[in-house]
Design an enzyme around this catalytic site. Sequence first.
Site, PDB file in Angstrom:
ATOM      1  N   ASP A  14       1.598   6.173   5.586  1.00 55.13           N
ATOM      2  CA  ASP A  14       0.633   5.265   4.964  1.00 55.13           C
ATOM      3  C   ASP A  14       1.147   4.637   3.668  1.00 55.13           C
ATOM      4  O   ASP A  14       0.420   3.928   2.981  1.00 55.13           O
ATOM      5  CB  ASP A  14      -0.688   6.022   4.739  1.00 55.13           C
ATOM      6  CG  ASP A  14      -1.913   5.146   4.941  1.00 55.13           C
ATOM      7  OD1 ASP A  14      -1.764   4.051   5.518  1.00 55.13           O
ATOM      8  OD2 ASP A  14      -3.006   5.559   4.509  1.00 55.13           O
ATOM      9  N   GLU A  45      -9.473   3.681   2.236  1.00 54.36           N
ATOM     10  CA  GLU A  45      -8.980   3.826   0.865  1.00 54.36           C
ATOM     11  C   GLU A  45      -7.905   2.801   0.519  1.00 54.36           C
ATOM     12  O   GLU A  45      -7.719   2.474  -0.655  1.00 54.36           O
ATOM     13  CB  GLU A  45      -8.420   5.243   0.661  1.00 54.36           C
ATOM     14  CG  GLU A  45      -6.963   5.474   1.114  1.00 54.36           C
ATOM     15  CD  GLU A  45      -6.739   5.283   2.605  1.00 54.36           C
ATOM     16  OE1 GLU A  45      -7.727   5.343   3.366  1.00 54.36           O
ATOM     17  OE2 GLU A  45      -5.585   5.043   3.010  1.00 54.36           O
ATOM     18  N   ASP A  84      -2.577  10.194   3.955  1.00 53.58           N
ATOM     19  CA  ASP A  84      -3.979   9.800   4.137  1.00 53.58           C
ATOM     20  C   ASP A  84      -4.695  10.795   5.046  1.00 53.58           C
ATOM     21  O   ASP A  84      -4.584  10.730   6.269  1.00 53.58           O
ATOM     22  CB  ASP A  84      -4.044   8.387   4.734  1.00 53.58           C
ATOM     23  CG  ASP A  84      -5.488   7.902   4.896  1.00 53.58           C
ATOM     24  OD1 ASP A  84      -6.395   8.555   4.341  1.00 53.58           O
ATOM     25  OD2 ASP A  84      -5.688   6.859   5.573  1.00 53.58           O
ATOM     26  N   LYS A 104       0.835  -1.210   0.000  1.00 46.79           N
ATOM     27  CA  LYS A 104       0.000   0.000   0.000  1.00 46.79           C
ATOM     28  C   LYS A 104       0.869   1.259   0.000  1.00 46.79           C
ATOM     29  O   LYS A 104       1.719   1.437   0.863  1.00 46.79           O
ATOM     30  CB  LYS A 104      -0.911  -0.001   1.233  1.00 46.79           C
ATOM     31  CG  LYS A 104      -1.672   1.316   1.450  1.00 46.79           C
ATOM     32  CD  LYS A 104      -2.617   1.250   2.664  1.00 46.79           C
ATOM     33  CE  LYS A 104      -3.269   2.611   2.948  1.00 46.79           C
ATOM     34  NZ  LYS A 104      -4.140   2.594   4.142  1.00 46.79           N
ATOM     35  N   ASP A 126     -12.228   7.063   3.981  1.00 47.28           N
ATOM     36  CA  ASP A 126     -11.000   6.801   4.737  1.00 47.28           C
ATOM     37  C   ASP A 126     -10.583   5.327   4.662  1.00 47.28           C
ATOM     38  O   ASP A 126      -9.476   4.970   5.050  1.00 47.28           O
ATOM     39  CB  ASP A 126     -11.192   7.251   6.195  1.00 47.28           C
ATOM     40  CG  ASP A 126      -9.875   7.418   6.923  1.00 47.28           C
ATOM     41  OD1 ASP A 126      -8.815   7.392   6.258  1.00 47.28           O
ATOM     42  OD2 ASP A 126      -9.904   7.577   8.164  1.00 47.28           O
ATOM     43  N   LYS A 158     -10.189  12.697   8.536  1.00 55.08           N
ATOM     44  CA  LYS A 158      -9.719  12.241   9.849  1.00 55.08           C
ATOM     45  C   LYS A 158      -9.669  13.421  10.807  1.00 55.08           C
ATOM     46  O   LYS A 158      -9.400  14.548  10.382  1.00 55.08           O
ATOM     47  CB  LYS A 158      -8.289  11.690   9.725  1.00 55.08           C
ATOM     48  CG  LYS A 158      -8.166  10.316   9.106  1.00 55.08           C
ATOM     49  CD  LYS A 158      -6.706   9.870   9.116  1.00 55.08           C
ATOM     50  CE  LYS A 158      -6.518   8.562   8.372  1.00 55.08           C
ATOM     51  NZ  LYS A 158      -7.192   7.406   8.997  1.00 55.08           N
ATOM     52  N   ARG A 204      -7.677  -0.422   0.978  1.00 58.55           N
ATOM     53  CA  ARG A 204      -8.201  -1.638   0.343  1.00 58.55           C
ATOM     54  C   ARG A 204      -8.601  -1.383  -1.106  1.00 58.55           C
ATOM     55  O   ARG A 204      -8.584  -2.293  -1.929  1.00 58.55           O
ATOM     56  CB  ARG A 204      -9.366  -2.198   1.174  1.00 58.55           C
ATOM     57  CG  ARG A 204     -10.549  -1.282   1.278  1.00 58.55           C
ATOM     58  CD  ARG A 204     -11.461  -1.628   2.450  1.00 58.55           C
ATOM     59  NE  ARG A 204     -10.883  -1.205   3.728  1.00 58.55           N
ATOM     60  CZ  ARG A 204     -11.443  -1.455   4.914  1.00 58.55           C
ATOM     61  NH1 ARG A 204     -12.583  -2.132   4.994  1.00 58.55           N
ATOM     62  NH2 ARG A 204     -10.863  -1.049   6.018  1.00 58.55           N
TER      63      ARG A 204
HETATM   64  N1  BES Z   1      -4.199   4.403   6.967  1.00 57.73           N
HETATM   65  C1  BES Z   1      -5.324   4.128   7.760  1.00 57.73           C
HETATM   66  C2  BES Z   1      -5.051   3.081   8.846  1.00 57.73           C
HETATM   67  C3  BES Z   1      -4.077   3.459   9.921  1.00 57.73           C
HETATM   68  C4  BES Z   1      -4.526   3.887  11.149  1.00 57.73           C
HETATM   69  C5  BES Z   1      -2.727   3.310   9.727  1.00 57.73           C
HETATM   70  C6  BES Z   1      -3.637   4.192  12.144  1.00 57.73           C
HETATM   71  C7  BES Z   1      -1.819   3.625  10.723  1.00 57.73           C
HETATM   72  C8  BES Z   1      -2.276   4.054  11.942  1.00 57.73           C
HETATM   73  C9  BES Z   1      -6.470   3.600   6.888  1.00 57.73           C
HETATM   74  O1  BES Z   1      -6.510   4.099   5.603  1.00 57.73           O
HETATM   75  C10 BES Z   1      -7.722   3.991   7.545  1.00 57.73           C
HETATM   76  O2  BES Z   1      -7.983   5.156   7.625  1.00 57.73           O
HETATM   77  N2  BES Z   1      -8.494   3.010   8.009  1.00 57.73           N
HETATM   78  C11 BES Z   1      -9.725   3.267   8.666  1.00 57.73           C
HETATM   79  C12 BES Z   1     -10.720   2.283   8.118  1.00 57.73           C
HETATM   80  C13 BES Z   1     -12.133   2.540   8.575  1.00 57.73           C
HETATM   81  C14 BES Z   1     -12.664   3.829   7.968  1.00 57.73           C
HETATM   82  C15 BES Z   1     -12.992   1.373   8.159  1.00 57.73           C
HETATM   83  C16 BES Z   1      -9.496   3.065  10.150  1.00 57.73           C
HETATM   84  O3  BES Z   1      -8.774   2.156  10.536  1.00 57.73           O
HETATM   85  O4  BES Z   1     -10.052   3.838  10.933  1.00 57.73           O
HETATM   86 ZN    ZN Z   2      -4.787   4.753   4.804  1.00 56.80          ZN
HETATM   87 MN    MN Z   3      -7.605   5.913   5.478  1.00 56.69          MN
END
Ligand code: BES
Ligand code: ZN
Ligand code: MN
Length: 504
Positions: A290, A351, A272, A267, A349, A279, A353
């Site tokens: 990210d 994104e 992000d 990824k 968010d 966020k 996947r």
């Molecule tokens: N890049 C984030 C995940 C992340 C969180 C990485 C903390 C490193 C530290 C990912 O893109 C994300 O935002 N995931 C969301 C998914 C949710 C919206 C289903 C998350 O984990 O909150």
């Molecule tokens: Zn992300």
């Molecule tokens: Mn995200």
Amino acid sequence: MIDIHLQSKSSATMHAGAHAHFVYATEDGAQTDIINSLNSSVNQILVARKFKANPGEIISVPLATSADSYIVVAGIGKKNTKHSFCIESYRRTVAKVIRTAISLQVPTITLHLPDHALFHCNIDYLIEQTVIISQIATYHFDQYITDQDRKEHRIQNLFLITDQSDNPSIIKASKDAVIIGKAVNQARHWIDTPPLDATPFFLSEKAKEIGKTHNLTVTVFNEKQIIEMGLGGLAGVSRGSDVDCQLAIMEYKTQKPNAQTIALVGKGITFDSGGLSLKPAASMETMKDDMAGAAAVINTMEVIAQLKPNVNVVALAPLSENLPSGKALKPGDIIKFYNGKTAEIKNTDAEGRLILADALSYAVKHYKPDAIIDIATLTGACAYALGPYFTGLMSEHDELVAKIESVSKHVGDPVWRLPMTNDYKKAIISEVADICNIGDSRIKAGAVTAAHFLQHFVGDTAWAHLDIAGTAFDVPNIPYFRSGATGAGVRLLIGLVMQWHKEN
Ligand code: BES
Ligand code: ZN
Ligand code: MN
């Protein structure tokens, strides 16, 4: 970067800023033969300070004979109940020795290796691990600090003292380890680089440069091509951003006939923000990390190109920013991926996947790999489940899991398996598209439901997913890491590829 040398010469005859010795603990104190061999004033200080040789216990003593030299004595603890010393405890002690030498501001350090028999391993492995961890422990991101006084001291040379310094297999182990340690630190450097500079284009150029230097086939698709080819996930996530998304593909071919092919997918979100599902500020602060998955696979390829394993490897890095704008993807949108499946976007968010879905589909279609491993800072849920000390491992292929777990222990890049079962599959059904990009809130397990989303894009290929959201950045209390990037997964992927055709 620290230069590493193998030496058999007794270090007493060498001029070095710090001479480090490892000492283990016995029932009645610290191992005496090494201590007795040290000079008598050091000996007295160890006694006076009640040095027990506990793991990580370090004493440094200035040498009376030269004002800028020190003896550093490091404890590696007692043998554990399994009749050997823990190699991870040794890694941490080595890191503490290196950090001590940095704070003493010495230019050169000699490390007297402990007896490998204590660890029930061969000397090649002990040297490999010492070399890799020494490099990781010297990493410091100070590229953007202009005040020279605040730049950290850099050790120039590390001499490893071993009586087998001219043994070719040891020389090779040490050389290979230098390549691996450099790759871990280079991945960390890219991850720590601000998102203003570490853009999708920056990373795809890095992939091209590596390809040129080491003779790998590298293909980079730009945003226009990505849209035309129908990679709707990657193109969709990139809509909100003013910079082009990229798909970088690096191929290594072995000379070995009929070899298997492994695909590595990382990824690469260079920042992000969450997109329109923005966020909160505190969660956005570290989101330059990210792209840690992409950094891991690209740097793994640089190592593979040099160590030449007997398996074909292709790495794919989908690269994009995730930003809000008038053009950005909206909750409620439906996108179509490269393999023809559709997904409803409920949260922009989620994104990672979306871009991985296209890269996985592309890998399956064009390379028909025998195994796919993807690596991603995918979910906060994984970071909450396992904290910063284990990468989440998700897969329904027990054989692949066994391989990854065994390599993980060997290289010291820990993973913990989370379940993937049919019950979770229902979490991502959509009313209006094939699947939904976030899981049913009643099913919670966000790390696992994300993995089930990815599963729709790997067909029948043996596949494992590594979630490094918790392990990639800011891992506290491990002496060889510090704030910032860790290079999680780099040693694991290298080990996996190098040991692919060996038995577990
Ligand atoms: N890049 C984030 C995940 C992340 C969180 C990485 C903390 C490193 C530290 C990912 O893109 C994300 O935002 N995931 C969301 C998914 C949710 C919206 C289903 C998350 O984990 O909150
Ligand atoms: Zn992300
Ligand atoms: Mn995200």
